[in-house]
Write an enzyme that holds these catalytic residues in place. Structure first.
Site, PDB file in Angstrom:
ATOM      1  NE  ARG A  55      81.675  70.644  -0.368  1.00  0.00           N
ATOM      2  CZ  ARG A  55      80.855  69.596  -0.199  1.00  0.00           C
ATOM      3  NH1 ARG A  55      81.312  68.478   0.331  1.00  0.00           N
ATOM      4  NH2 ARG A  55      79.586  69.678  -0.575  1.00  0.00           N
ATOM      5  CE1 TYR A 107     104.665  75.143  13.078  1.00  0.00           C
ATOM      6  CE2 TYR A 107     102.663  73.938  12.577  1.00  0.00           C
ATOM      7  CZ  TYR A 107     103.393  75.102  12.546  1.00  0.00           C
ATOM      8  OH  TYR A 107     102.857  76.236  11.985  1.00  0.00           O
ATOM      9  CG  ASP A 180     104.807  67.492  10.094  1.00  0.00           C
ATOM     10  OD1 ASP A 180     105.300  67.585   8.957  1.00  0.00           O
ATOM     11  OD2 ASP A 180     104.426  68.481  10.747  1.00  0.00           O
ATOM     12  CE  LYS A 205     106.183  75.616   6.319  1.00  0.00           C
ATOM     13  NZ  LYS A 205     104.719  75.571   6.482  1.00  0.00           N
TER      14      LYS A 205
END
Length: 393
Positions: A55, A107, A180, A205
């Site tokens: 982690r 978004y 973004d 993406k």
């Protein structure tokens, strides 16, 4: 950690293959392995190894983070479980009851996170403005404003933001900036060179590029921000798993050639659609008709690989158009090697109310195309047939 390849003398296509720390300390493998171990052995009480618990740090994740940071001209990156978790990680930098100025048309997932959750759980307040109106931006800034959230191009209407102008204003007021950059990828736009503090991606993406992973990443422009992000990532734990990090790093290897083909396809498709009598409007920054075409040429390499259009007719015409497509697939995502189509009203922005969609300029006839790497002639033939079907009685 070994030495990082010097990026400065090399061009982007070369850097996608070699940037960062993509070596294996265990052998001479040409590509870093997938380290699935959750824990690592300490050789004694005084041993402080670089990797102890996955982690906190993982070799596969580090190889990917170092590569994407180098491509974005940043000092380091934090890989997250999704694009939304990357946004959440950025928001953890803010104090309770902070104020954020956000680009209009942000978004839908970001809007939902800000309005439905952070406003309730941390007292976050937001003001939405057109960030290209610097007077409106200045007027929106308050004493408790800690972040300006940029999205450029926006989803799905492809509005651009003058990144350098916004960052200059923010820096003068000691306000953090985050963009973004999902729709562009590091190939098409490098916001840190324009003054941005943080760059966020949905790596599902264009970074991954093959519709086979879920992930997000935040790139920091300063060592101070990077250290804070790593502490947050360790505490919150929304990290990307090693296998998805491996897929993202593998996807980066072909980012240059993919984006070159996808952007070229997008321009040709946009030109075709703009001249078609059954198309009401086309949104694409690479077209001279786009109101921000000059800004696009200044801060982006191309107009990108996304084209949005308004089909003439009612919802039945829209349905006939979508049903007639044989290459474009109806899907919620974008950025893959296959061409996709998205109905923003019922898909990407479905969680918003009709009133909220209306404020953003999203109508039921709006369709977003994500161009893949197919032969553009086939894509245009597919769209031509679908448009003819939309007009059939």
């Amino acid at each position: 950690m070994g030495p990082i390849m010097s990026d400065k003398p090399r061009n982007f296509a070369t850097r996608t293959i070699h940037a960062g720390e993509q070596f294996s300390v265990a052998d001479n493998a040409i590509f870093p392995p997938i380290y699935t171990a959750s824990s690592y052995i300490k050789r004694g009480l005084d041993d402080n190894p670089e990797y102890a618990y996955s982690r906190v740090a993982n070799p596969t994740r580090h190889a990917y983070e170092s590569c994407v940071a180098a491509l974005e001209e940043g000092l380091g990156a934090v890989a997250c479980a999704s694009g939304v978790s990357a946004t959440s990680t950025v928001l953890e930098l803010l104090d309770k009851d902070a104020h954020v100025v956000v680009m209009n048309g942000v978004y839908g997932g970001t809007f939902r996170l800000l309005e439905d959750y952070r406003s309730r759980t941390s007292g976050l307040t937001t003001t939405y403005v057109d960030l290209n109106d610097l007077d409106a931006l200045a007027a929106a800034i308050r004493p408790d404003t800690q972040l300006i959230w940029i999205e450029s191009p926006t989803n799905p209407l492809l509005h651009l933001v003058d990144i350098e102008a916004v960052c200059s204003l923010a820096r003068a007021r000691n306000i953090l900036t985050c963009i973004d950059n999902t729709f562009c990828s590091p190939w098409n736009q490098q916001p840190i060179t324009l003054g941005v503090d943080l760059v966020m991606h949905s790596a599902s993406k264009y970074i991954g590029g093959h519709s086979d992973l879920t992930g997000g990443v935040v790139v920091a422009a300063s060592s101070e921000l990077l250290a804070r992000l790593r502490k947050i990532s360790m505490a919150v734990g929304a990290v990307q798993g090693p296998f998805d990090c491996y897929l993202a790093l593998r996807g980066l290897k072909t980012l240059d050639v993919r984006m070159e083909r996808q952007s070229a396809n997008a321009l040709r498709v946009a030109q075709f659609l703009e001249s078609h009598p059954l198309v009401g409007k086309v949104f694409y920054p690479g077209l001279p008709s786009h109101p921000q075409h000059e800004l696009c040429k200044r801060q982006m390499r191309t107009g990108g690989a996304v084209v949005t259009l308004q089909v003439k007719g009612d919802r039945e015409a829209l349905k006939r158009f979508v049903d007639a497509l044989s290459i474009f697939v109806l899907a919620d995502s974008l950025g893959g090697v296959e061409s996709m189509i998205n109905h923003s009203w019922s898909m990407s922005h479905n969680s918003l109310s009709p009133e909220q969609k209306g404020v953003m300029g999203i109508t039921e006839g709006l369709l977003r195309l994500s161009l893949g790497i197919e032969d553009c002639r086939d894509l245009i033939d597919d769209l031509q047939g679908a448009l003819q079907a939309s007009a059939a009685v």
